[in-house]
Motif scaffolding. Structure first.
Motif, PDB file in Angstrom:
ATOM      1  N   ILE A  52       0.966  -1.347  -0.093  1.00  0.00           N
ATOM      2  CA  ILE A  52      -0.020   0.210   0.028  1.00  0.00           C
ATOM      3  C   ILE A  52       0.836   1.282   0.030  1.00  0.00           C
ATOM      4  O   ILE A  52       1.790   1.462   0.858  1.00  0.00           O
ATOM      5  CB  ILE A  52      -0.941   0.000   1.171  1.00  0.00           C
ATOM      6  CG1 ILE A  52      -1.670  -1.452   1.410  1.00  0.00           C
ATOM      7  CG2 ILE A  52      -1.668   1.370   1.188  1.00  0.00           C
ATOM      8  CD1 ILE A  52      -2.830  -1.502   0.285  1.00  0.00           C
TER       9      ILE A  52
ATOM     10  N   GLU B 258      -5.027 -10.359  -2.524  1.00  0.00           N
ATOM     11  CA  GLU B 258      -6.015  -9.833  -1.577  1.00  0.00           C
ATOM     12  C   GLU B 258      -6.420 -10.336  -0.262  1.00  0.00           C
ATOM     13  O   GLU B 258      -6.743  -9.869   0.851  1.00  0.00           O
ATOM     14  CB  GLU B 258      -7.402  -9.530  -2.397  1.00  0.00           C
ATOM     15  CG  GLU B 258      -7.173  -8.303  -3.749  1.00  0.00           C
ATOM     16  CD  GLU B 258      -8.498  -7.776  -4.257  1.00  0.00           C
ATOM     17  OE1 GLU B 258      -8.080  -6.872  -5.210  1.00  0.00           O
ATOM     18  OE2 GLU B 258      -9.370  -8.360  -4.346  1.00  0.00           O
TER      19      GLU B 258
ATOM     20  N   ALA C 262      -8.233  -3.960   0.015  1.00  0.00           N
ATOM     21  CA  ALA C 262      -7.946  -3.445  -1.114  1.00  0.00           C
ATOM     22  C   ALA C 262      -8.096  -3.718  -2.434  1.00  0.00           C
ATOM     23  O   ALA C 262      -8.181  -5.082  -2.705  1.00  0.00           O
ATOM     24  CB  ALA C 262      -6.406  -2.916  -1.053  1.00  0.00           C
ATOM     25  N   LYS C 263      -8.356  -3.108  -3.546  1.00  0.00           N
ATOM     26  CA  LYS C 263      -8.286  -3.417  -4.761  1.00  0.00           C
ATOM     27  C   LYS C 263      -7.340  -2.997  -5.214  1.00  0.00           C
ATOM     28  O   LYS C 263      -6.866  -1.915  -5.814  1.00  0.00           O
ATOM     29  CB  LYS C 263      -9.643  -2.507  -5.570  1.00  0.00           C
ATOM     30  CG  LYS C 263     -10.919  -2.844  -5.333  1.00  0.00           C
ATOM     31  CD  LYS C 263     -11.954  -2.399  -6.517  1.00  0.00           C
ATOM     32  CE  LYS C 263     -13.267  -2.658  -6.096  1.00  0.00           C
ATOM     33  NZ  LYS C 263     -13.707  -3.942  -5.542  1.00  0.00           N
ATOM     34  N   LEU C 264      -6.460  -4.194  -5.391  1.00  0.00           N
ATOM     35  CA  LEU C 264      -5.009  -4.378  -5.819  1.00  0.00           C
ATOM     36  C   LEU C 264      -4.894  -4.231  -7.338  1.00  0.00           C
ATOM     37  O   LEU C 264      -5.996  -4.934  -8.038  1.00  0.00           O
ATOM     38  CB  LEU C 264      -4.258  -5.492  -5.438  1.00  0.00           C
ATOM     39  CG  LEU C 264      -4.159  -5.591  -3.746  1.00  0.00           C
ATOM     40  CD1 LEU C 264      -3.798  -6.821  -3.270  1.00  0.00           C
ATOM     41  CD2 LEU C 264      -3.246  -4.267  -3.218  1.00  0.00           C
ATOM     42  N   ARG C 265      -3.845  -3.662  -7.962  1.00  0.00           N
ATOM     43  CA  ARG C 265      -3.564  -3.964  -9.354  1.00  0.00           C
ATOM     44  C   ARG C 265      -2.099  -4.282  -9.499  1.00  0.00           C
ATOM     45  O   ARG C 265      -1.279  -4.064  -8.599  1.00  0.00           O
ATOM     46  CB  ARG C 265      -3.784  -2.706 -10.030  1.00  0.00           C
ATOM     47  CG  ARG C 265      -3.107  -1.292  -9.552  1.00  0.00           C
ATOM     48  CD  ARG C 265      -3.449  -0.179 -10.402  1.00  0.00           C
ATOM     49  NE  ARG C 265      -2.200   0.613 -10.182  1.00  0.00           N
ATOM     50  CZ  ARG C 265      -2.352   1.355  -9.167  1.00  0.00           C
ATOM     51  NH1 ARG C 265      -3.131   1.409  -8.153  1.00  0.00           N
ATOM     52  NH2 ARG C 265      -1.252   2.236  -8.716  1.00  0.00           N
TER      53      ARG C 265
ATOM     54  N   ALA D 151      -1.767  -0.884  -4.300  1.00  0.00           N
ATOM     55  CA  ALA D 151      -3.148   0.139  -4.215  1.00  0.00           C
ATOM     56  C   ALA D 151      -2.724   1.282  -3.496  1.00  0.00           C
ATOM     57  O   ALA D 151      -1.823   1.208  -2.591  1.00  0.00           O
ATOM     58  CB  ALA D 151      -4.191  -0.644  -3.674  1.00  0.00           C
ATOM     59  N   GLU D 152      -3.293   2.420  -3.589  1.00  0.00           N
ATOM     60  CA  GLU D 152      -3.385   3.668  -2.778  1.00  0.00           C
ATOM     61  C   GLU D 152      -4.326   3.851  -1.675  1.00  0.00           C
ATOM     62  O   GLU D 152      -4.175   4.454  -0.408  1.00  0.00           O
ATOM     63  CB  GLU D 152      -3.318   5.059  -3.680  1.00  0.00           C
ATOM     64  CG  GLU D 152      -2.334   4.954  -4.590  1.00  0.00           C
ATOM     65  CD  GLU D 152      -2.239   4.241  -5.737  1.00  0.00           C
ATOM     66  OE1 GLU D 152      -3.315   3.736  -6.244  1.00  0.00           O
ATOM     67  OE2 GLU D 152      -1.231   3.762  -5.993  1.00  0.00           O
TER      68      GLU D 152
END
Ligand code: 6OG
Length: 171
Positions: A15, A53, A64-67, A90-91
């Motif tokens: 993050i 996740e 978090a919606k991770l990429r 993710a931010e």
């Protein structure tokens, strides 16, 4: 370069927010006493995103919606297969950052204290490379600069880093 005919998939999630990054101090198992992102092995049938996740929830208590932002290959003279680490970021997240049995999460500053005007960021410790895997110092700057990246790190049997390369993805 070390040869390998098999790769095994892992995840590692970070993050990142303005001026800081969340790392976890590993309390047990592989990589004990080192700071790292949150992650682990893929379970059977899971995608790397699902695994990333799940591990973030299990190890840091957050969602978090991770990429996907990077790919790492770790090769070890003593191990016949290579680690293929899917790196995610993710931010934003939901939930509360929580210490778990496996990890103690902690925020670190991503820039020197004198380069920030935010007093909260200035108070944070710098990224603790001396308490991280020897490879991290070479690819972490690419993660922090928000470019996608691919890197390979070959370790000798005594645990020292023998050979490496890191490249940013350019479209
Ligand atoms: P568990 O097996 O505990 O997950 N990992 C590494 N991370 C770095 N930075 N360097 C290495 O150099 C690593 N080898 C493995 C992958 C292990 C976690 O540790 C990462 C996983 O996120 C050799 O579930």
């Amino acid at each position: 370069w070390l040869q390998f005919s098999e790769v095994r998939p892992y995840t590692n999630a970070f993050i990142r927010q303005e001026g800081k990054i969340l790392l976890g101090y590993k309390k047990r198992g592989f990589g004990k006493d080192l700071y790292n992102g949150f992650g682990g092995k893929l379970d059977p049938g899971e995608t790397s995103l699902q695994a990333a996740e799940r591990e973030l929830q299990e190890e840091a208590g957050i969602q978090a919606k991770l990429r996907e932002c990077g790919t790492l290959f770790f090769v070890d003279e003593k191990i016949a297969w290579a680690f293929h680490i899917h790196v995610f970021t993710a931010e934003t997240f939901t939930g509360e950052v929580t210490e778990t049995e496996e990890m103690r999460p902690q925020w670190f500053a991503t820039q020197p204290a004198e380069e920030t005007t935010d007093p909260e960021i200035a108070k944070l410790p710098q990224i603790p490379y001396s308490q991280m895997w020897a490879d991290d110092v070479y690819w972490m700057p690419l993660l922090l600069s928000k470019t996608k990246f691919v890197a390979r790190m070959d370790f000798a049997s005594d645990g020292t880093l023998r050979k490496w390369w890191a490249a940013k993805e350019v479209q």
